[in-house]
Design a protein around this motif. Structure first.
Motif, PDB file in Angstrom:
ATOM      1  N   ILE A   1       0.843  -1.197   0.000  1.00  0.00           N
ATOM      2  CA  ILE A   1       0.000   0.000   0.000  1.00  0.00           C
ATOM      3  C   ILE A   1       0.885   1.256   0.000  1.00  0.00           C
ATOM      4  O   ILE A   1       0.795   2.090  -0.893  1.00  0.00           O
TER       5      ILE A   1
ATOM      6  N   TYR B   1      -6.002   5.306   1.036  1.00  0.00           N
ATOM      7  CA  TYR B   1      -5.172   5.211   2.245  1.00  0.00           C
ATOM      8  C   TYR B   1      -4.254   6.419   2.368  1.00  0.00           C
ATOM      9  O   TYR B   1      -3.891   7.035   1.388  1.00  0.00           O
TER      10      TYR B   1
ATOM     11  N   TYR C   1      -4.612  -6.660   6.966  1.00  0.00           N
ATOM     12  CA  TYR C   1      -3.542  -5.696   6.779  1.00  0.00           C
ATOM     13  C   TYR C   1      -2.323  -6.097   7.606  1.00  0.00           C
ATOM     14  O   TYR C   1      -2.440  -6.456   8.780  1.00  0.00           O
TER      15      TYR C   1
END
Lengths: 112, 115
Positions: free
Chosen positions: B46, B64, B89
């Protein structure tokens, strides 16, 4: 888009046999290669890293790298039921690159 | 004990309600990164951070935010969570020595469900 491909498995081997896990990658400039083991419901843990062509051995594990073929593999000798897990191949372009691309993993089952 | 600590480990929330997943490491690592893991898609990066105040996008940064104000902490912020952010996550860290950024220590994971 850099890609790392693994056979999803499951790969089933009998206890005591050699398990062979394979990984190919698309970025010819890749320099660093890693194998992670992930037990079900747990986080990945590093088991091997390899940076040069050839073999690297650590206990029952041997990583093999062939940059010309863009191929990296992991051999597990004398497989044990405790080796049953998903094995993730990860590839980085090395120094100066901070992104690590993972394959989707190969699920290994070692049958007692 | 060397570790990467994530909180919360489990969270169920609703669409649009801002949330933060914290990540802290006690190994003095320079490099930290966030991944999400989804069935059939594997681990996808990410955001990552090479050091304090230095961050960059990974492969799936949309939706994000991150910040790195202290070396040990690297929180992941979901400003307006949506159901497609339901995932597992992982925060990870490593010493920053060029290629060694791939030798990651992972946290235990945070399972997030967005309704």
């Amino acid at each position: 888009q850099k890609e790392v491909e693994q056979n999803s498995g499951p790969l089933s081997v009998p206890e005591g046999a050699i398990a062979s896990l394979n990984c190919t990658y698309s970025d010819r400039g890749s320099q660093s290669f890693f194998w992670y083991r992930q037990y079900s419901g747990k986080s990945p843990e590093l088991i091997m890293s390899i940076y040069s062509n050839g073999d690297k051995e650590d206990g029952r594990f041997t990583a093999q790298l062939n940059k010309a073929s863009q191929y990296v593999s992991l051999l597990i000798r004398d497989s044990q039921p405790s080796d049953s897990a998903t094995y993730l191949c990860a590839v980085s372009s090395g120094a100066g690159s901070y992104q690590l691309t993972f394959g989707k993993g190969t699920k290994l089952s070692v049958i007692p | 004990e060397a570790q990467v600590t994530q909180n919360p480990r489990y969270l169920i929330t609703v669409t649009g309600k801002k949330l933060t997943v914290t990540c802290s490491q006690n190994m003095n690592h320079e490099y930290m990164s966030w991944y999400r893991q989804d069935p059939g898609l594997g681990l996808r990066q990410i955001y990552y951070s090479m050091n304090v105040e230095v961050t960059d996008k990974g492969d799936v940064p949309e939706g994000y935010k991150v910040s790195r104000k202290e070396k040990r902490n690297f929180p992941l912020i979901l400003e307006s969570p949506s159901p497609n952010q339901t995932s597992l996550y992982f925060c990870a860290s490593s010493l920053f020595r060029g290629r060694d950024t791939g030798e990651l220590f992972f946290g235990e994971g945070s399972r997030l469900t967005v309704l």
